[in-house]
Design an enzyme around this catalytic site. Structure first.
Site, PDB file in Angstrom:
ATOM      1  N   GLY A 109     116.911 161.262  20.266  1.00  0.00           N
ATOM      2  CA  GLY A 109     117.159 160.577  18.994  1.00  0.00           C
ATOM      3  C   GLY A 109     118.646 160.462  18.673  1.00  0.00           C
ATOM      4  N   GLU A 132     113.346 162.707  26.558  1.00  0.00           N
ATOM      5  CA  GLU A 132     112.020 162.913  25.956  1.00  0.00           C
ATOM      6  C   GLU A 132     110.945 163.226  26.990  1.00  0.00           C
ATOM      7  OE1 GLU A 132     114.102 160.456  25.197  1.00  0.00           O
ATOM      8  OE2 GLU A 132     114.246 160.240  23.024  1.00  0.00           O
TER       9      GLU A 132
END
Ligand SMILES: CC(C)=CC(=O)SCCNC(=O)CCNC(=O)[C@H](O)C(C)(C)COP(=O)(O)OP(=O)(O)OC[C@H]1O[C@@H](n2cnc3c(N)ncnc32)[C@H](O)[C@@H]1OP(=O)(O)O
Length: 258
Positions: A109, A132
């Site tokens: 992010g 991720e």
């Protein structure tokens, strides 16, 4: 006392500066931070005395990603029901040019937040990545779309599927960053760029931003919606639970591919 828990908000002339401020968690992006950043940036965007916004972190971390500890216990119905991360999309709709000043880690992010900005000034210690997959999930704040548009399919696949980190030299070669400067000068340079932009006609600057984004983004909305649905679906898997639990418990994950 600051009115914010996770960020510092300052004004320097016509430049609004938002500093991510969760040093103990390497500026991991939790819900409070997301709400505060989006609210501060939206406030600057409505302010006629602000012509550019700088988003920055610390020397060690712009942001080490979405907050894994917060996410680790969420279920598929939680992330869909909350429309988890959707508030970040509001930043993409702002008219005011946004400059990211990135030193240290910009992962997951954090990389996605930097890519949400219009100009990315990187310190020579910056590290980018979309890790991720190591947690059993996929990017969820636009990374699969913006990274692919920025660096092309071959490199985006390499980064997203392996989850490897990339040093700033590689990011620069790939065209992910606007400028690389010594880390000590990163924020000053970002503020100078912001001041230059803020000295122009705001209308022209915001229309120019819109025009460039149209070239970059056609089809992006659909891509983001698709990515979000796919990201949510990873929360229906055992591998998401295991990947995040392993991080929190500081051990290697044992994925069962279920
Ligand atoms: C899921 C989606 C859509 C998006 C994402 O962003 S998922 C997250 C992606 N990011 C990562 O996987 C990076 C996770 N962090 C790391 O790998 C490391 O922290 C590091 C390589 C960035 C730095 O390692 P270092 O050894 O220097 O520091 P740590 O001791 O590991 O971290 C210090 C402190 O910060 C906490 N931390 C770091 N990153 C996160 C995070 N993303 N979420 C929550 N907390 C994070 C880390 O746990 C540690 O705190 P404690 O000592 O209290 O555990």
């Amino acid at each position: 006392m600051s009115e914010h828990e996770t960020i510092i908000v300052e004004r320097e002339g016509r430049v609004g500066v938002i500093t991510l401020n969760r040093p103990k968690a390497l500026n991991a992006l939790n819900t409070t931070l997301m709400t505060e950043v989006v609210s501060a940036a939206t406030g600057f965007d409505k302010d006629p005395d602000i012509g550019a916004i700088v988003i920055t972190g610390s020397e060690k971390a712009f942001a080490a990603g979405a907050d894994i500890k917060e996410m680790s216990s969420k279920s598929y119905s939680d992330v869909v029901g909350e429309q988890f991360f959707a508030a970040w999309d509001d930043l993409a709709r702002l008219r005011t040019p946004m400059i990211a000043s990135v030193t240290g880690y910009a992962l997951g992010g954090g990389c996605e937040l930097a890519m949400l900005c219009d100009i990315l000034i990187a310190g020579d210690n910056a590290v980018f990545g979309q890790p991720e997959i190591n947690l059993g999930v996929i990017p969820g704040i636009g990374g699969s779309q913006r990274l692919t548009r920025a660096v092309g399919k071959a490199k985006a696949m390499d980064l997203i599927l392996t989850g490897r980190n990339m040093k700033v030299d590689e990011a620069d070669k790939l065209g992910l960053v606007s400028r690389v400067v010594p880390k000590e000068n990163c924020l000053t340079t970002a503020k100078e760029v912001a001041e230059t932009i803020a000295s122009k006609s705001f209308i022209a600057a915001s229309l120019a931003k819109d025009a460039v984004n149209r070239a970059f983004e056609s089809g992006l909305g659909e891509g983001i919606r698709a990515e979000r649905a796919l990201f949510y679906s990873t929360f229906a898997t055992d591998d998401q639970t295991e990947g995040m639990a392993a991080f929190v418990e500081k051990r290697e994950p044992k994925f069962t591919h279920s």
